[in-house]
Write a protein that holds these residues in place. Sequence first.
Motif, PDB file in Angstrom:
ATOM      1  N   PRO A   6       0.836  -1.205   0.000  1.00 45.23           N
ATOM      2  CA  PRO A   6       0.000   0.000   0.000  1.00 45.23           C
ATOM      3  C   PRO A   6       0.875   1.261   0.000  1.00 45.23           C
ATOM      4  CG  PRO A   6      -0.691  -1.541   1.711  1.00 45.23           C
ATOM      5  CD  PRO A   6       0.620  -2.032   1.201  1.00 45.23           C
ATOM      6  N   ALA A   7       0.417   2.274  -0.689  1.00 46.60           N
ATOM      7  CA  ALA A   7       1.149   3.542  -0.711  1.00 46.60           C
ATOM      8  C   ALA A   7       1.069   4.207   0.658  1.00 46.60           C
ATOM      9  CB  ALA A   7       0.563   4.469  -1.770  1.00 46.60           C
ATOM     10  N   LYS A   8       2.166   4.827   1.068  1.00 50.20           N
ATOM     11  CA  LYS A   8       2.232   5.576   2.314  1.00 50.20           C
ATOM     12  C   LYS A   8       2.708   6.993   2.009  1.00 50.20           C
ATOM     13  CE  LYS A   8       3.243   1.464   5.078  1.00 50.20           C
ATOM     14  NZ  LYS A   8       4.219   0.806   5.992  1.00 50.20           N
ATOM     15  N   PRO A   9       1.781   7.872   1.569  1.00 45.51           N
ATOM     16  CA  PRO A   9       2.184   9.232   1.203  1.00 45.51           C
ATOM     17  C   PRO A   9       2.913   9.934   2.340  1.00 45.51           C
ATOM     18  CG  PRO A   9      -0.076   8.797   0.519  1.00 45.51           C
ATOM     19  CD  PRO A   9       0.330   7.656   1.395  1.00 45.51           C
ATOM     20  N   ASP A  10       3.992  10.610   2.008  1.00 48.02           N
ATOM     21  CA  ASP A  10       4.804  11.279   3.015  1.00 48.02           C
ATOM     22  C   ASP A  10       5.608  12.372   2.332  1.00 48.02           C
ATOM     23  OD1 ASP A  10       5.859  11.907   5.473  1.00 48.02           O
ATOM     24  OD2 ASP A  10       6.863   9.987   5.781  1.00 48.02           O
ATOM     25  N   PHE A  11       6.444  13.068   3.103  1.00 45.59           N
ATOM     26  CA  PHE A  11       7.237  14.155   2.552  1.00 45.59           C
ATOM     27  C   PHE A  11       8.430  14.421   3.450  1.00 45.59           C
ATOM     28  CE2 PHE A  11       4.587  16.086   5.705  1.00 45.59           C
ATOM     29  CZ  PHE A  11       5.333  17.126   6.246  1.00 45.59           C
ATOM     30  N   ASN A  12       9.438  15.050   2.869  1.00 44.08           N
ATOM     31  CA  ASN A  12      10.575  15.592   3.610  1.00 44.08           C
ATOM     32  C   ASN A  12      10.960  16.917   2.969  1.00 44.08           C
ATOM     33  OD1 ASN A  12      11.280  13.522   5.627  1.00 44.08           O
ATOM     34  ND2 ASN A  12      11.629  12.234   3.831  1.00 44.08           N
ATOM     35  N   VAL A  13      11.389  17.872   3.781  1.00 47.18           N
ATOM     36  CA  VAL A  13      11.792  19.184   3.287  1.00 47.18           C
ATOM     37  C   VAL A  13      13.213  19.466   3.743  1.00 47.18           C
ATOM     38  CG1 VAL A  13      11.350  21.681   3.390  1.00 47.18           C
ATOM     39  CG2 VAL A  13       9.430  20.070   3.262  1.00 47.18           C
ATOM     40  N   SER A  14      14.023  20.004   2.826  1.00 45.13           N
ATOM     41  CA  SER A  14      15.370  20.459   3.160  1.00 45.13           C
ATOM     42  C   SER A  14      15.518  21.893   2.682  1.00 45.13           C
ATOM     43  CB  SER A  14      16.431  19.568   2.494  1.00 45.13           C
ATOM     44  OG  SER A  14      16.295  19.594   1.079  1.00 45.13           O
ATOM     45  N   VAL A  15      16.573  22.565   3.138  1.00 44.05           N
ATOM     46  CA  VAL A  15      16.769  23.969   2.799  1.00 44.05           C
ATOM     47  C   VAL A  15      18.219  24.220   2.434  1.00 44.05           C
ATOM     48  CG1 VAL A  15      17.186  24.642   5.204  1.00 44.05           C
ATOM     49  CG2 VAL A  15      16.373  26.344   3.581  1.00 44.05           C
ATOM     50  N   ASP A  16      18.433  25.071   1.426  1.00 39.15           N
ATOM     51  CA  ASP A  16      19.780  25.522   1.097  1.00 39.15           C
ATOM     52  C   ASP A  16      20.317  26.364   2.247  1.00 39.15           C
ATOM     53  OD1 ASP A  16      19.517  24.305  -1.311  1.00 39.15           O
ATOM     54  OD2 ASP A  16      19.205  26.134  -2.479  1.00 39.15           O
ATOM     55  N   ASN A  17      21.540  26.122   2.644  1.00 41.49           N
ATOM     56  CA  ASN A  17      22.132  26.882   3.751  1.00 41.49           C
ATOM     57  C   ASN A  17      22.811  28.118   3.178  1.00 41.49           C
ATOM     58  OD1 ASN A  17      22.842  27.559   6.310  1.00 41.49           O
ATOM     59  ND2 ASN A  17      24.288  25.902   6.612  1.00 41.49           N
ATOM     60  N   ALA A  22      13.537  26.248  -0.199  1.00 43.09           N
ATOM     61  CA  ALA A  22      13.003  25.095   0.526  1.00 43.09           C
ATOM     62  C   ALA A  22      12.621  24.045  -0.510  1.00 43.09           C
ATOM     63  CB  ALA A  22      11.785  25.488   1.358  1.00 43.09           C
ATOM     64  N   ARG A  23      13.235  22.859  -0.416  1.00 43.17           N
ATOM     65  CA  ARG A  23      13.040  21.796  -1.409  1.00 43.17           C
ATOM     66  C   ARG A  23      12.250  20.652  -0.786  1.00 43.17           C
ATOM     67  NH1 ARG A  23      16.318  23.430  -5.468  1.00 43.17           N
ATOM     68  NH2 ARG A  23      18.169  24.637  -4.870  1.00 43.17           N
ATOM     69  N   LEU A  24      11.288  20.161  -1.548  1.00 46.34           N
ATOM     70  CA  LEU A  24      10.365  19.143  -1.059  1.00 46.34           C
ATOM     71  C   LEU A  24      10.592  17.822  -1.772  1.00 46.34           C
ATOM     72  CD1 LEU A  24       7.801  18.193   0.462  1.00 46.34           C
ATOM     73  CD2 LEU A  24       6.460  19.226  -1.382  1.00 46.34           C
ATOM     74  N   ASN A  25      10.734  16.762  -1.001  1.00 44.46           N
ATOM     75  CA  ASN A  25      10.772  15.401  -1.531  1.00 44.46           C
ATOM     76  C   ASN A  25       9.403  14.786  -1.297  1.00 44.46           C
ATOM     77  OD1 ASN A  25      11.495  12.808  -2.415  1.00 44.46           O
ATOM     78  ND2 ASN A  25      12.263  12.242  -0.390  1.00 44.46           N
TER      79      ASN A  25
END
Length: 315
Positions: free
Chosen positions: A78-89, A104-107
């Motif tokens: 089953p799909a488990k929708p999720d996300f992670n965000v990182s940022v340029d320093n 701000a970059r989103l995976n």
Amino acid sequence: LDEKVYIVEPHKPDETLAPNGLPVFTLNYENDDAADRTLGSDSRLLFTAPADGDYLVRVTDTRNFGGDLYTYRLVVRPAKPDFNVSVDNLDPALPPGAGRSFTARLNRIDGFDGPVRVDVSDPPAGFRVSSPITIEAGHIEAKGALYAMPDAAASGDGPPLKLTATASPQGTPVTKPAGELRRPTMGAKPQVTVALEPYSEGGPATRPSTAGPPEITVIPGKLVPAWLSVGRNGFGERVEFDVENLPHGVIVADIGLSGVLIPEGQARRQIFLQCDAWVPETDRLCHARARQAGNPTSPQVMIHVRREGGQARTP
């Protein structure tokens, strides 16, 4: 090995194609390599079954090679929708009266396609940071800026600026860390300072407001004027710009082949913000960023998208 995945269901009589002499069958999904390449050369397929039933999964080599030594592993879950965000320093050394932009970059994970809100902790006195930053539905990044007022002073001592990201990938709000920005310090006097402001007949202001970001209200389907200006400190060349983090569907109109620029020796120009008719009402912080002289940004500007007759509100 490289692979293709097929998921096929029986052909439905009401989904006919014009006869062309070729066999007709329904191919619901076909996938080669995952678009984001996080699996290397392997495939990833998100599939929502249109109805209960039996479905055929076919895995083949893209070159049509095969044999006893050609083995594959198929994982179905089953799909488990999720996300992670990182940022340029970004570089924390900010020139007084100028800013620096960051991203701000989103995976996006397992088909999550909704909006994500990124909040930034308060900066030291005399600095402004874009917060909140919204990565819109279907997008994978958004821009922010950290701006130093002309009289700002900072040594860099103290904790960094923390970012947190909030979204509802499975219907319930989830908040998680999204990186940090190094605490700002004061840099050298800038060659160029930038301002993006609401249009007024008297021209742009000479200093950024201390009362908060200026506000520009745009109306879907119409053009709205604004002032773009620079302060020159020994930099006489033309300055080119990007207006970053505008809402999706809002652009700087009629920029021509040369883009948004202020010619050599000039200090301001009138620009027009154009909002497509389908853009929903929203509030979003944006800024102008120069492409020369160290890429300084303007102070943040609040863009309100409102239907005609609507009232702007503070988000």
